[in-house]
Scaffold this motif. Structure first.
Motif, PDB file in Angstrom:
ATOM      1  N   UNK A  80      51.452  -7.699 -15.610  1.00 23.02           N
ATOM      2  CA  UNK A  80      50.854  -6.688 -16.339  1.00 23.02           C
ATOM      3  C   UNK A  80      49.389  -7.112 -16.401  1.00 23.02           C
ATOM      4  N   UNK A  81      48.758  -5.800 -16.055  1.00 24.72           N
ATOM      5  CA  UNK A  81      46.937  -6.607 -16.069  1.00 24.72           C
ATOM      6  C   UNK A  81      46.169  -7.041 -17.578  1.00 24.72           C
ATOM      7  N   UNK A  82      44.837  -7.523 -17.468  1.00 25.56           N
ATOM      8  CA  UNK A  82      44.258  -8.581 -18.275  1.00 25.56           C
ATOM      9  C   UNK A  82      43.582  -6.963 -19.019  1.00 25.56           C
ATOM     10  N   UNK A  83      43.416  -5.626 -18.443  1.00 23.91           N
ATOM     11  CA  UNK A  83      42.285  -5.157 -18.647  1.00 23.91           C
ATOM     12  C   UNK A  83      43.310  -3.654 -19.095  1.00 23.91           C
ATOM     13  N   UNK A  84      42.988  -2.907 -19.844  1.00 24.25           N
ATOM     14  CA  UNK A  84      43.521  -1.451 -19.279  1.00 24.25           C
ATOM     15  C   UNK A  84      42.587  -0.469 -20.146  1.00 24.25           C
ATOM     16  N   UNK A  90      48.532   2.810 -19.174  1.00 22.82           N
ATOM     17  CA  UNK A  90      47.618   3.678 -19.843  1.00 22.82           C
ATOM     18  C   UNK A  90      46.548   2.772 -21.350  1.00 22.82           C
ATOM     19  N   UNK A  91      48.187   1.622 -21.603  1.00 19.35           N
ATOM     20  CA  UNK A  91      48.088   0.654 -22.880  1.00 19.35           C
ATOM     21  C   UNK A  91      48.693  -0.150 -22.602  1.00 19.35           C
ATOM     22  N   UNK A  92      48.298  -1.208 -23.393  1.00 23.55           N
ATOM     23  CA  UNK A  92      49.551  -2.987 -23.000  1.00 23.55           C
ATOM     24  C   UNK A  92      50.588  -2.189 -23.207  1.00 23.55           C
ATOM     25  N   UNK A  93      50.431  -1.249 -24.030  1.00 22.68           N
ATOM     26  CA  UNK A  93      52.552  -0.943 -24.385  1.00 22.68           C
ATOM     27  C   UNK A  93      53.070  -0.643 -23.704  1.00 22.68           C
TER      28      UNK A  93
END
Ligand SMILES: Nc1ncnc2c1ncn2[C@@H]1O[C@H](COP(=O)(O)OP(=O)(O)OP(=O)(O)O)[C@@H](O)[C@H]1O
Ligand SMILES: [Mg+2]
Lengths: 357, 317
Positions: A80-84, A90-93
């Motif tokens: 998972x990336x560190x920034x969204x 699209x987002x952390x979710x």
């Protein structure tokens, strides 16, 4: 010859009486809904042993307590990336997405790289054709647990209600008949038990003794039997006691016990039955509460199911793991409500005052 | 001399009623106040009076349902051929007394246990007194049902009371009452809840049975016409006291007490052209009797076995 005619007529009349009462009950919509619910759960309770005996269900897989089935799934390992937002998420979710697995959760499985496919067990597993209501966090079939819980609810409810109503009917009749000190004692005892908060009392009892289903049935039965129902049964018995047919038996020389058992008891029995149906509701609800609080030593029940989903942390996870909470919660509500509704229907049958023309 | 089946002397039944939650003093209700009468074998006495005058209270005291508060009740004991006080009867004698006295109640809907079959209801007295073997008992039930006109018996035996009409239920009550062949039956307005059309048939049935079985009735009613039909003698009750007691025709043709006169004047007559004797209710005759005998003697005989109470009732009627 004559005897035979008489017996035939008796059978016929009894059938007629049953049909008449059944028709009265059937007119009560609530009562019929309740009856359908109760029959549905009775069916569930009986279905499980049937499935095991006929071998349709394998005990190793479907046993509500020790059954287990591994449901495998293959997941794509991603990082998972560190920034969204990014292109993919699209987002952390949104990370990990469906069919994906965050590599960070695999720190105990060295050698797995991003982009690999990883084979894993999913527990709790969502409903599927093999497990109609999915499995719980230990891989046990939830549907089978619901069926087992239904058996527990029926055994507990009927046992405690029968015991309670037996006690209160006998004590209520005795209080009405002997009056004086016996009556005063029984009434004060009822007041006391009515005032005692029964749940805290059960907490204390469970601290001293291991509560199994039938222990709980006895405790609930005795508490219910000594409580307020004695007062109601007594008032009914007092009404029957002054009826002319009782006077008539007294004039003839019938003893007190005879009058109590053969005249008064049969006439308070319908009310007692009504009480019994209502107290089943109470017993089922109490069991769930106590199990939910972890105070009962029971392998499986609806309360235990909710308890486990809570201790495993699924209860606050929204509806993602709905099959762990909803079926058990609904079952408790429905069956307790079902018995209550049956009671309302019986009320229409026994209470001539409420009868519609 | 006629033998009496029951003799009642100075019977009293007082109730204590508290004057309310905060009040200490208790009021006394004199439901039955010093009444005396006797009933010879095979004869019936009518007890007539308005609502609340103490008729039911008298009946219940005689049947030992409620304890009396004073007076004596004596019952014929057919072994010793003596009158026996019913106060302190023990085991066997009490049982014998209970066999010989029965009561028929007003409300046929309440006097039969709704959860029992007719057979069990009628069997009950035989079962309580353990009379005969099972077959004897069942035969007796069939027999008595025939006697009270419920045939064929097999049609009624397995039924429950609510499956019968009011008149049929009262017949069952009568059957239950008479299966022990009692000598004395107290009837508390047994026909007042029944349809007018079946009243007369129930009364005829009771009269016939009284003749066949030599039963004496204490027949309670508020209807003088019914009492006249059923009874040899009539006692008029007012405010817990018997104010006048005489042979039926004597009482109806020659009433002395103002309350009796009032009662007779109020009997409805179906034929409007019938010229009924209307008594003007006055105290003259009663006053004359009181002046002659004084009020020390509660009941005075004015001839023809016609007794009048000298109790002062001015302003009460
Ligand atoms: N348990 C009781 N306590 C106090 N008073 C009572 C009690 N029972 C009856 N009484 C009173 O005694 C009186 C006589 O009552 P009783 O029932 O004998 O009347 P009755 O002549 O049978 O009337 P009815 O024709 O209405 O049946 C009434 O004034 C009643 O209020
Ligand atoms: Mg009365």
């Amino acid at each position: 010859m004559n005897e035979n005619i008489e017996q035939d007529l008796q059978k016929q009349l009894r059938k007629e009486a049953i049909r008449r009462n059944w028709n009265l009950f059937r007119q009560s919509k609530l009562g019929m809904i309740g009856l359908y619910i109760v029959i549905f759960f009775l069916f569930l309770a009986l279905l499980q042993p049937f499935l095991f005996i006929t071998g349709i269900w394998n005990k190793g897989v479907y046993d509500p307590v020790v059954g287990y089935e591994a449901i495998k799934d293959t997941l794509l390992v991603v990082e998972c990336p560190k920034e969204y937002p990014t292109e993919k998420y699209e987002s952390m979710k949104d990370c990990p997405g469906p069919g994906e697995l965050n590599v960070k959760r695999l720190y105990l499985a060295p050698g797995v790289e991003v982009g690999d496919y990883y084979e894993t067990f999913i527990q709790p597993a969502p409903p599927s054709s093999r497990h109609l209501l999915g499995t719980d966090s230990l891989g046990r079939d939830v549907f089978s647990q619901i069926m087992e819980g239904s058996q527990v609810a029926f055994v507990l409810g009927l046992l405690s209600a029968t015991l309670g109503v037996g006690i209160s009917t006998i004590l209520g009749t005795i209080a009405a008949f002997f009056g004086g000190r016996v009556d005063a004692y029984l009434m004060r005892q009822s007041d006391l038990i009515l005032m005692l908060p029964s749940l805290p009392l059960l907490f204390i009892i469970s601290a001293f003794a291991e509560l199994k289903v039938w222990h709980l049935a006895i405790v609930l039965g005795v508490l219910g039997g000594l409580g307020g129902s004695v007062i109601t049964i007594k008032s009914q018995a007092l009404q029957v006691k002054v009826k002319p047919f009782v006077d008539s038996a007294r004039i003839t020389g019938g003893s007190r016990w005879r009058i109590m058992f053969s005249h008064v008891l049969p006439n308070v029995a319908p009310l007692a039955l009504l009480f019994m149906v209502f107290s089943v509701t109470g017993a089922i609800a109490s069991e769930s509460v106590l199990s939910f609080l972890g105070l009962l030593n029971i392998d499986m029940s609806w309360g235990i199911m909710i308890y486990l989903s809570q201790t495993d942390g699924f209860i606050f996870s929204g509806l993602e793991f709905w099959w762990l909470i909803l079926p058990a919660g609904l079952a408790v509500t429905l069956l307790a409500g079902g018995f209550y509704l049956v009671g309302r229907g019986l009320d229409d049958v026994f209470n001539p005052r409420l009868r519609k023309r | 001399m006629k033998k009496n089946v029951i003799e009642v002397k100075n019977l009293e039944k007082y109730y204590e009623v508290s004057g309310g939650f905060f009040s200490r003093n208790k009021d006394i209700v004199k439901a039955v106040d010093d009444i005396s009468f006797e009933i010879p074998f095979g004869e019936s006495l009518g007890l007539v009076g308005q609502s609340g005058c103490g008729k039911t209270t008298t009946a219940r005291a005689l049947c030992l349902l409620d304890p009396k508060t004073g007076g004596d009740v004596k019952f014929y004991n057919n072994e010793t051929e003596n009158m026996q006080n019913i106060d302190n009867l023990e085991d066997e004698e009490l049982k014998k007394f209970r066999r010989n006295i029965q009561m028929i109640f007003q409300d046929p809907y309440e006097s039969l246990n709704p959860r029992w079959t007719i057979k069990d209801i009628i069997l009950e007295p035989l079962n309580i007194h353990n009379i005969g073997d099972l077959q004897d008992r069942e035969e007796a039930v069939v027999e008595i049902l025939k006697t009270v006109g419920l045939t064929p018996a097999s049609n009624y035996l397995p039924r429950y009371p609510h499956e019968l009409s009011g008149g049929q239920r009262q017949r069952v009550s009568i059957a239950r009452t008479l299966i022990m062949k009692p000598k004395f039956v107290v009837c508390d307005e047994p026909t007042s809840m029944l349809d007018v059309s079946i009243r007369i048939s129930i009364m005829d049935l009771m009269l016939n049975l009284a003749k066949d079985l030599e039963v004496s009735y204490l027949y309670i009613t508020h209807d003088l016409a019914v009492a006249r039909y059923m009874c040899n003698r009539i006692a008029v009750m007012f405010n817990g006291k018997i104010v006048e007691i005489a042979e039926t025709e004597e009482l109806l043709n020659n009433p002395i007490h103002p309350y009796t006169k009032r009662l007779i004047s109020s009997i409805p007559v179906p034929d409007p052209s019938y010229d009924r004797k209307v008594y003007d209710v006055n105290y003259d005759e009663l006053d004359a009797i009181i002046a002659k005998h004084g009020t020390d003697n509660p009941m005075v005989d004015i001839g023809n076995e016609h007794y009048i109470s000298t109790h002062d009732v001015k302003g009460l009627i």
